[in-house]
Design an enzyme around this catalytic site. Structure first.
Site, short mmCIF file in Angstrom:
data_model
loop_
_atom_site.label_atom_id
_atom_site.label_comp_id
_atom_site.label_asym_id
_atom_site.label_seq_id
_atom_site.Cartn_x
_atom_site.Cartn_y
_atom_site.Cartn_z
N SER A 283 0.79 -1.23 0.00
CA SER A 283 0.00 0.00 0.00
C SER A 283 0.82 1.28 0.00
CB SER A 283 -0.92 0.01 1.21
OG SER A 283 -1.76 -1.10 1.19
N THR A 284 2.10 1.23 0.36
CA THR A 284 2.88 2.47 0.29
C THR A 284 2.87 3.02 -1.13
OG1 THR A 284 4.83 1.10 0.10
CG2 THR A 284 4.42 2.07 2.23
#
Lengths: 571, 390
Positions: A283-284
Site C-alpha cells: 500500500s505504500t
C-alpha cells in the site's frame, strides 16, 4: 513398409524413398558440419576465456599482491568517516609473517616454536612447507606487536615480515552493509569499500559519508526491536533528507561483522536489503497512485470511488483488507487504504499514466547509486491493463526500499526529484537538480493526505506530538517462488516529518513479522513498523534540536470535510 | 563378464537382450555420464541458491535427483519401444501437451511475466518442453508418410501443426522455446528434402521474426542490447560468468570452491556451465563439450546408416534441438550469444524438463537401434571372429 532383410534391401526399396534417403544423408553431412563449427567455436572460446584471459586475470592478481608487499608504506587505504567525522573504517599498519624455505636453517625447531605462538597452525603442515623449495610462504597475516616480538626471538633467518594494513571497522556491524568490507589483501568486496576501491587504494584520501552514526544506532536498535517483537526474519531501515537526498542512516538486518564476513552464517546476513533486495511494498505505492491522480485535471479531493463491493476485472477480484463497503472520497480511499478505491484510481489514470509516474519517480529501472549492490525492480511483463490496477496498490511490482524512499521524497519535497547519496559533497559540487515530477500543489495535497494517515488513519501510532508526522503504511503478502503466501508478509511504513515543510523521511520494513499477543493477532504495518518509526522519530528529533510545535494547526484539517465518518482500526 | 554375456546371449531373443544388442551403447554411456555430471554439478551449484530463497541446503539436490532418476528410466523404457509405439506415444504426448498449452492462459501460473507452467499431480510442468520432442516425432511421421504415399498431404499437416505450436508459444510468451522449435523444424524439413532456395526464404522470415520480437518484446530487446553493447546496461551475470572461467583455469578451483554461485541467482540452472568452468576447470568443460559433440556426431552417424526416413527425420530433429540447447547455454555463459535462460540438457537443474529430455533421448536411442536381423547378422559375424581370437 521397410525391408526387413539386410541382404537385399537395395533391390526392394522403391526408387523415391531411396533417393529421399540419399538426399537426407547428404544434408546430414551439412548439418554435422554446422554443428562441428559451432562446437569448435565454443571449445575455442572456452580456451580463450579460461586460459588466455585467465592468464591476464591471474597476472593482475599477483601483480597487485607484489605491489602490496613492496610499497606497503605508500599504499595505505583511505579512511571512511561519517558526516561528523566519526571513523567507520580505517587501516592499521601491521606486520605479517612469511617464510622463505631456502633461507630456513632449522625447519623443525622453527615449526615447533611457531605452533606454540599460534595454536591454530599445524606442525606437520608447517614442516612440509619449510622443507619445500618455496621462496615465499604466508604463515600468518596481521600480527600483534607481542606476537611479532616472540617471532623475532625465534631468530631464524628464514622468517620475514611484510608490512601491510589491516582494515578495522570501529563501529563493527553497525555500518557493515553500507561501508562494506575488504578481503585480507585489502580489496573492497562490498558497499563503499568495493565501489570506491580504486579511489581508496590510489589516493589514500578520506571519504566522508552522509551517514550519522548516532542515527544509524537509533535506527538499528528500533528496527531490531520490531523484528524481535514480531519474530521477523529480517528488516531494513532508511533515514533520508528529502531535500538533498543525503542518507543519514541505512541498515539491513540481519547483519554481519565486517572484520570476518565469511563467518556470516549465510548469504542472508551479507545481503543488503536496502539497496539490493527488491520487495513488493504494497500500500505504500498508493502514494504514487494518488499523486498521479491528483495531477490530472478535473480531479479534486471530492472525487469519489465506489468501493461498495469487490472489483471484478478479468479473472481477478480485488478486495479490501477491511472493507468500508461504501462510496469513498480521495482522502477516505487513502486513509482507509482501500485497494478497490486505489485500483479505480489506477483505472482512471490509465496504464500509460501510471507507468509514466512510476518511471518519472525512478521506480522502473535499476537505480544509479554509489554502491554497486543495487537491485533491479521487478514488474509485470507484459504490463496489461489489469496490472495497472494491481500495481496501483503496490501488488506485482517490487522495488528496493531505497527507491521507495527516494520516490516518496520527491512527492513530498515540493515535487522535484532527489538523487539519494551516501557520500558527502561540497556545497559547490552538489548537482542542482530541479527535475519536476509533480506540481507544488499536488505535493501539498499529498502531504495533507499522508498527514491524514497518521492523524486519523492506519498509522496513528506514529503521531509523535509536535513533529507533524505523515506517512503511509504497507502490508503486502510475500511472493515466494511466484506464489503469494497468506501467512508471510512484508510490513513497512514510510514516514516524513515535519509535514508542513518536510525535512526527513524515515522508513522501516520488517520481513515476515508474525502476530503476537500484544498486537492482538495482527502483524500489519500499523502494529509492526509504525511504532518503530515513532520511536526513531522520538529519539532523532531532539538529537537534531528540532523543536516541537505543539499548537500548530493540523495539516490534514482542510481534508476533514471530505471524511464521512470516523471509524475504527486500520491496518 | 562371462556371466554377463550368458545373460545377454546374442542369440537370446528376449526383449531386453535384443535391446541390449541393438541399442547404441556409446550414446547410452555418454548420456549416462551427463546425468551423473548433472547431479554432481547441481549438488555444488545449488546450495547458495537454496539458502538465498530460504529453503534447506539440499532442496534442489533432492529435487534434481527425484526428477533425474525417473528421467533416466523414461529414457530406457522409450528406447525399448518399436518405431510404431514411439510414433503412437509421441502422438499422445503431443496432443496432451498442446491441450495443456491451450488451457495454460486460464489455469497456468505466471512467473516473471510469462505463463508457461501448469501444476499437475502436485508437479509443476512446462508442457512446451514435452511438445518439442513429440512434435519432432509426429512431424517426421507426416513427412515420411508423404514420401511413400504422395496422396497424403503430410508436409502440409506438419506445417500447420508447426504454426499452431508456434502460436501457442507466442501467447505464453516463450521466445527461446519458439526459436528452438523453429530451428528443429527447419532441420527436419531440410532433411526431408525441402529446396535450398525456400530454406533461404524461411531464414529471411525467421530473421524478420527476430527483429519483430526485438522491437515489440521489451525483455528480448534488453537482452540483445546488452549483448551487443555491454556498456548500455547490466552485464553483471555475464561478467561474473567470464570471471568464473578465468578463475577456474586448467583444473579449476576444486569442487565447492567456486564463488560465482554466490553472485549469480540462477547458477544452478542458467549458468551451471560457468560453475563447472570455475570449479572443475577447462579440462572438464572441454569433456562436457566433447560429450555433447559425441552424442550429436554419433547420433547423426547412426542416421547415415539408417534406411528408415521417419527415423532420420525424427532423430535428426531431436538431435538438432538437443545440440542447439546445449550450444545456446554454453554460448550464453561464454558471451558468444545473448544471455538466454536455457538449461544445459541433463546437467542443469530444471525440474520436469529433464524428464522431457529423457523422453527425447529415449526416442533417439530407440529409433537408432540397429534393425533386429541385421544386428543379429553382424553379431553372428563378430562372435565368430572373436572365437577365432580366443
Amino acid at each position: 513398409m521397410i525391408s526387413r532383410s539386410p541382404f537385399n534391401f537395395s533391390m526392394r526399396i522403391d526408387g523415391e524413398r531411396s533417393s529421399a534417403l540419399d538426399q537426407a544423408r547428404g544434408r546430414i553431412v551439412l548439418i554435422v558440419g554446422f554443428i562441428l563449427l559451432a562446437y569448435i567455436v565454443v571449445a575455442g572460446r572456452l580456451f580463450d576465456v579460461t586460459i588466455i584471459q585467465g592468464y591476464f586475470h591471474a597476472a593482475e592478481e599477483t601483480a597487485t599482491r607484489e605491489d602490496d608487499v613492496s610499497k606497503t608504506h605508500l599504499a595505505r587505504r583511505g579512511d571512511i568517516v561519517d558526516r561528523n567525522g566519526v571513523i567507520l573504517a580505517t587501516s592499521l599498519k601491521t606486520a605479517s609473517l612469511y617464510a622463505d624455505a631456502k633461507l630456513m636453517t632449522d625447519a623443525e625447531g622453527t615449526a615447533r616454536q611457531l605452533t606454540k605462538i599460534f595454536p591454530n597452525l599445524v606442525y606437520g603442515d608447517l614442516l612440509k612447507k619449510f622443507q619445500s623449495e618455496r621462496r615465499f610462504i604466508w604463515i600468518h597475516r596481521n600480527l600483534t606487536p607481542q606476537e611479532q616480538q616472540k617471532i623475532l626471538n625465534i631468530g631464524d633467518p628464514g622468517l620475514g615480515f611484510a608490512y601491510d594494513y589491516k582494515r578495522i571497522y570501529p563501529q563493527g556491524r553497525l555500518t557493515a552493509h553500507m561501508v562494506g568490507y575488504t578481503d585480507v589483501d585489502g580489496r573492497g568486496l562490498g558497499g563503499i569499500e568495493r565501489s570506491f576501491n580504486s579511489f581508496l587504494t590510489k589516493s589514500s584520501d578520506t571519504i566522508r559519508l552522509s551517514l550519522d552514526i548516532r542515527l544509524q544506532h537509533i535506527l538499528r536498535r528500533e528496527t531490531q526491536k520490531a523484528i524481535s517483537d514480531f519474530n521477523g526474519i529480517g528488516g531494513a531501515g532508511v533515514i533520508m533528507n528529502v531535500k538533498n537526498g543525503e542518507i543519514l542512516a541505512a541498515i539491513s538486518l540481519p547483519d554481519f561483522d565486517p572484520h570476518d564476513p565469511s563467518a556470516a552464517q549465510n548469504d542472508l546476513h551479507r545481503f543488503n536489503r536496502v539497496t539490493l533486495g527488491v520487495y513488493e511494498l504494497g500500500s505504500t505505492f498508493k502514494i504514487f497512485t494518488a499523486a498521479a491522480l491528483l495531477e490530472k485535471k478535473k480531479v479534486s479531493m471530492a472525487t469519489t470511488f465506489d468501493a461498495r463491493s469487490p472489483l471484478h476485472r478479468g479473472n481477478r477480484i480485488i478486495r479490501d483488507f477491511r472493507p468500508e463497503k461504501r462510496v469513498m472520497t480521495v482522502p477516505e480511499v487513502f486513509m482507509y487504504s482501500s485497494n478497490i478505491g486505489t485500483a479505480l484510481m489506477g483505472e482512471a489514470i490509465g496504464t500509460q499514466g501510471l507507468k509514466a509516474m512510476y518511471s518519472d519517480l525512478g521506480l522502473m529501472k535499476r537505480m544509479d547509486f554509489e554502491i554497486d549492490e543495487m537491485g533491479r525492480p521487478l514488474m509485470p511483463t507484459p504490463w496489461r491493463d489489469i496490472n495497472t490496477l494491481t500495481a496501483s496498490y503496490g501488488h506485482g511490482i517490487a522495488v528496493t526500499p531505497l527507491q521507495l524512499v527516494s520516490a516518496v521524497s520527491a512527492i513530498v519535497n515540493g515535487g522535484t526529484l532527489v538523487r539519494p547519496t551516501l557520500v558527502m559533497k561540497d556545497e559547490k559540487s552538489k548537482p542542482q537538480t530541479s527535475v519536476r515530477v509533480i506540481s507544488k500543489e499536488t505535493s501539498l495535497k499529498m502531504r495533507q493526505l499522508m498527514r491524514l494517515v497518521v492523524s486519523d488513519g492506519t498509522a496513528r501510532k506514529a503521531d509523535v506530538k509536535g513533529y507533524m508526522v505523515g506517512g503511509k503504511t504497507g502490508t503486502a503478502q510475500k511472493n515466494v517462488n511466484g506464489r503469494y503466501l497468506d501467512d508471510k508478509r512484508i510490513s513497512s511504513f514510510v514516514s516524513v516529518f515535519p509535514m508542513t515543510d518536510p525535512e526527513y523521511a524515515v522508513f522501516i520494513m520488517v520481513d515476515e513479522p508474525k502476530p503476537n499477543k500484544d498486537s492482538f493477532g495482527y502483524a500489519t504495518a500499523g502494529w509492526v513498523a509504525v511504532p518503530a518509526v515513532a520511536r526513531v522519530i522520538s529519539s532523532f528529533a531532539p538529537l537534531y534540536n528540532l523543536a516541537p510545535e505543539q499548537d500548530a494547526p493540523d495539516l490534514a484539517e482542510p481534508l476533514r470535510p471530505f471524511l464521512h465518518k470516523v471509524s475504527g482500526e486500520g491496518h | 563378464m562371462f556371466q554377463f554375456q550368458q545373460v545377454f546371449s546374442r542369440t537370446n531373443r528376449s526383449a531386453i537382450a535384443e535391446w541390449w544388442w541393438t541399442v547404441d551403447r556409446g550414446l547410452l554411456v555418454a548420456v549416462t555420464i551427463l546425468f551423473a555430471f548433472g547431479v554432481a554439478l547441481v549438488a555444488t551449484a545449488s546450495p547458495p541458491v537454496a539458502i538465498r530463497i530460504g529453503v534447506d541446503d539440499a532442496h534442489f539436490i533432492t529435487r534434481h535427483i527425484i526428477m533425474a532418476v525417473p528421467a533416466f528410466l523414461v529414457m530406457i523404457v522409450v528406447s525399448v519401444l518399436s518405431p510404431q509405439y514411439i510414433r503412437r506415444l509421441g502422438t499422445v504426448i503431443l496432443l496432451g501437451g498442446i491441450f495443456l498449452m491451450m488451457i495454460i492462459p486460464f489455469v497456468g501460473a505466471e512467473v516473471k511475466g510469462a505463463q508457461r507452467w501448469i501444476s499437475l499431480f502436485g508437479l509443476s510442468l512446462q508442457p512446451s518442453e514435452f511438445v518439442k520432442p513429440s512434435f519432432a516425432i509426429v512431424a517426421a511421421w507426416f513427412m515420411a508418410h508423404q514420401k511413400q504415399y504422395a496422396s497424403f498431404h503430410g508436409n502440409l499437416f506438419a506445417a500447420l501443426l508447426f504454426l499452431s505450436c508456434v502460436v501457442l508459444l507466442i501467447i505464453q510468451p516463450d521466445f527461446g522455446m519458439t526459436v528452438v522449435l523453429s530451428a528443429m523444424f527447419a532441420v527436419q524439413i531440410f532433411l526431408a528434402g525441402f529446396p535450398f532456395r525456400y530454406m533461404v526464404v524461411m531464414l529471411v522470415i525467421g530473421a524478420v521474426g527476430l527483429v519483430l520480437a526485438y522491437s515489440t518484446l521489451d525483455h528480448v530487446k534488453s537482452r540483445i542490447d546488452r549483448f551487443m553493447n555491454p556498456e548500455s546496461g547490466d552485464t553483471y551475470q555475464v561478467d561474473r560468468s567470464l570471471e568464473a572461467f578465468a578463475n577456474g583455469g586448467f583444473f579449476g578451483t576444486g569442487p565447492g570452491q567456486g564463488t560465482i554461485k554466490n553472485s549469480i541467482p540462477d547458477s544452478h540452472a542458467d549458468f551451471i556451465f560457468a560453475v563447472a568452468g570455475e570449479e572443475f576447470g577447462l579440462f572438464f568443460t572441454l569433456i562436457i563439450v566433447g560429450l555433447y559433440l559425441f552424442i550429436l556426431l554419433r547420433g547423426y552417424n547412426r542416421l547415415m546408416e539408417s534406411n528408415d526416413l521417419f527415423g532420420v527425420l525424427a532423430v535428426g530433429g531431436i538431435l538438432a534441438m538437443f545440440g542447439l540447447q546445449a550450444f545456446v547455454h554454453m554460448g550464453s555463459s561464454l558471451h558468444i550469444l545473448p544471455t538466454k535462460g536455457m538449461t544445459l540438457p541433463f546437467i542443469s537443474y530444471g525440474g520436469s524438463s529433464i524428464i522431457a529430455m529423457g523422453f527425447a533421448m529415449g526416442v533417439v536411442l530407440g529409433l537408432t537401434r540397429r534393425q533386429t536381423r541385421s544386428a543379429i547378422a553382424r553379431a553372428g559375424l563378430s562372435v565368430s571372429t572373436r572365437r577365432g581370437n580366443l
